[in-house]
Each structure stands twice: as C-alpha cells, then as structure tokens.
Design a protein around this motif. Structure first.
Motif, short mmCIF file in Angstrom:
data_model
loop_
_atom_site.label_atom_id
_atom_site.label_comp_id
_atom_site.label_asym_id
_atom_site.label_seq_id
_atom_site.Cartn_x
_atom_site.Cartn_y
_atom_site.Cartn_z
N MET A 1 -8.38 21.80 8.30
CA MET A 1 -7.87 20.95 9.36
C MET A 1 -7.06 19.96 8.80
SD MET A 1 -10.03 19.05 12.34
CE MET A 1 -9.19 18.75 13.99
N LYS A 2 -5.77 19.83 9.49
CA LYS A 2 -5.06 18.79 8.83
C LYS A 2 -5.18 17.42 9.63
CE LYS A 2 -0.45 20.09 7.89
NZ LYS A 2 0.69 20.21 7.79
N GLN A 3 -5.21 16.53 8.78
CA GLN A 3 -5.32 14.95 9.20
C GLN A 3 -4.16 14.41 8.49
OE1 GLN A 3 -7.79 14.08 11.31
NE2 GLN A 3 -8.43 16.50 11.13
N TYR A 4 -3.87 13.11 9.38
CA TYR A 4 -2.87 12.06 8.94
C TYR A 4 -3.53 10.84 8.67
CZ TYR A 4 0.21 15.83 10.71
OH TYR A 4 0.93 17.01 10.77
N ALA A 5 -2.81 10.22 7.67
CA ALA A 5 -3.01 8.78 7.27
C ALA A 5 -1.84 8.02 7.23
CB ALA A 5 -3.87 8.58 6.05
N ILE A 6 -1.98 6.83 7.66
CA ILE A 6 -0.65 5.61 7.59
C ILE A 6 -0.94 4.95 6.02
CG2 ILE A 6 0.09 3.53 8.57
CD1 ILE A 6 -1.34 4.55 11.25
N SER A 7 0.31 4.91 5.58
CA SER A 7 0.28 4.20 4.41
C SER A 7 1.62 3.45 3.95
CB SER A 7 0.14 5.31 2.99
OG SER A 7 1.02 6.25 3.09
N ARG A 8 1.64 2.76 3.13
CA ARG A 8 3.06 1.90 2.57
C ARG A 8 2.83 1.73 1.27
NH1 ARG A 8 3.13 -4.10 5.01
NH2 ARG A 8 1.06 -4.68 3.87
N TYR A 9 3.90 1.41 0.66
CA TYR A 9 3.91 0.89 -0.76
C TYR A 9 3.47 -0.58 -0.68
CZ TYR A 9 6.41 5.28 -2.04
OH TYR A 9 6.71 6.60 -2.28
N VAL A 10 2.64 -1.09 -1.63
CA VAL A 10 2.16 -2.36 -1.84
C VAL A 10 3.64 -3.32 -1.89
CG1 VAL A 10 1.01 -3.89 -3.09
CG2 VAL A 10 0.13 -1.72 -2.82
N GLU A 11 3.70 -4.18 -0.99
CA GLU A 11 4.89 -5.22 -1.18
C GLU A 11 6.16 -4.58 -0.79
OE1 GLU A 11 4.09 -8.39 -1.29
OE2 GLU A 11 2.24 -8.11 -1.44
N GLY A 12 6.07 -3.25 -0.30
CA GLY A 12 7.21 -2.56 -0.12
C GLY A 12 8.11 -2.11 -1.14
N ILE A 13 7.45 -1.87 -2.44
CA ILE A 13 8.02 -1.53 -3.70
C ILE A 13 7.49 -0.30 -4.09
CG2 ILE A 13 8.75 -2.23 -5.84
CD1 ILE A 13 8.23 -5.23 -5.19
N SER A 14 8.47 0.70 -4.37
CA SER A 14 7.95 2.19 -4.47
C SER A 14 7.29 2.45 -6.00
CB SER A 14 8.97 3.34 -4.33
OG SER A 14 9.91 2.98 -5.05
N LEU A 15 7.50 1.45 -6.82
CA LEU A 15 7.00 1.41 -8.30
C LEU A 15 5.44 0.94 -8.08
CD1 LEU A 15 9.78 -0.29 -10.28
CD2 LEU A 15 9.19 2.29 -10.27
N ASN A 16 5.14 0.30 -7.08
CA ASN A 16 3.73 -0.24 -6.70
C ASN A 16 2.90 1.06 -6.27
OD1 ASN A 16 4.53 -2.89 -7.75
ND2 ASN A 16 4.72 -3.54 -5.72
N GLY A 17 1.56 0.90 -6.05
CA GLY A 17 0.71 1.88 -5.56
C GLY A 17 0.86 1.89 -4.15
N ILE A 18 0.30 2.83 -3.49
CA ILE A 18 0.33 3.00 -2.07
C ILE A 18 -0.90 2.22 -1.38
CG2 ILE A 18 0.31 4.70 -0.25
CD1 ILE A 18 2.04 6.57 -1.81
N GLU A 19 -0.90 1.58 -0.36
CA GLU A 19 -2.20 1.20 0.51
C GLU A 19 -2.18 1.88 1.72
OE1 GLU A 19 -1.78 -3.09 0.69
OE2 GLU A 19 0.53 -2.99 1.59
N HIS A 20 -3.30 2.05 2.07
CA HIS A 20 -3.53 2.96 3.46
C HIS A 20 -3.89 1.83 4.68
CE1 HIS A 20 -3.42 6.02 0.44
NE2 HIS A 20 -3.08 6.91 1.53
N CYS A 21 -3.93 2.52 5.64
CA CYS A 21 -4.66 1.59 6.80
C CYS A 21 -6.04 2.05 6.94
CB CYS A 21 -3.93 2.23 8.26
SG CYS A 21 -4.49 1.51 9.63
N LEU A 22 -6.79 0.87 6.70
CA LEU A 22 -8.17 1.03 6.53
C LEU A 22 -9.16 0.58 7.81
CD1 LEU A 22 -8.53 -0.55 3.07
CD2 LEU A 22 -8.22 1.89 3.59
N ASP A 23 -10.25 1.23 7.81
CA ASP A 23 -11.34 0.51 9.00
C ASP A 23 -11.97 -0.69 8.52
OD1 ASP A 23 -13.45 1.48 7.30
OD2 ASP A 23 -13.74 3.21 8.56
N ASP A 24 -12.81 -1.27 9.33
CA ASP A 24 -13.31 -2.37 8.84
C ASP A 24 -14.39 -2.34 7.79
OD1 ASP A 24 -12.18 -3.95 10.85
OD2 ASP A 24 -13.94 -3.43 12.34
N GLU A 25 -14.66 -0.97 7.37
CA GLU A 25 -15.77 -0.80 6.38
C GLU A 25 -14.92 -0.41 5.08
OE1 GLU A 25 -18.40 2.32 7.46
OE2 GLU A 25 -19.02 0.90 9.08
N GLY A 26 -13.64 -0.55 5.06
CA GLY A 26 -12.64 -0.16 3.70
C GLY A 26 -12.23 1.29 3.60
#
Length: 77
Positions: A1-26
C-alpha cells in the motif's frame, strides 16, 4: 500500500539531510494520499497562507510530499 510523508531539507539547504513531519511521539506521519498530506499542511500553515502558496512551495521543492510503500499508517488524515 502506497503511503505519503511530508518532508523538507533542513534549513532549506539540499546538502543537509531531510526532516519529516512528525507526530507528538517523534514518528513520521504517513498519509493515504498526496491530497490528504496537502490538506494536513493547509490545516497547519500560518493563517494567511493559501493553497497557492503551498503549491509554490511544493513545486519549488522547499516542501516535499513523497511516496512511501508498505508503511504503517500513523495518521491517515
């Protein structure tokens, strides 16, 4: 089953890692569709932000809604 997650580059810089939208438990929040992830974002943006603003952020890559397969659904909003 295909699922989707929301993410962005840390500080908006693609050389940095990706951070995801997290729930209250991380845990990464997964959605059943691109549209439900987008609706979640629209409900959590600043009050003066519009769907057009969000579309620009998605098209530019500053916010990503990426597909994931075989994920456990944490939030199917």
């Amino acid at each position: 089953m295909k699922q989707y997650a929301i993410s962005r580059y840390v500080e908006g810089i693609s050389l940095n890692g990706i951070e995801h939208c997290l729930d209250d438990e991380g845990n990464i929040i997964f959605f059943k569709s691109h549209e439900s992830a987008k609706a979640y974002l629209l409900g959590h943006l600043q009050p003066d932000s519009t769907e057009e603003d969000l579309d620009i952020d998605i098209e530019s890559g500053s916010i990503m809604i990426e597909p994931y397969e075989d994920c456990h659904v944490i939030n199917a909003s």
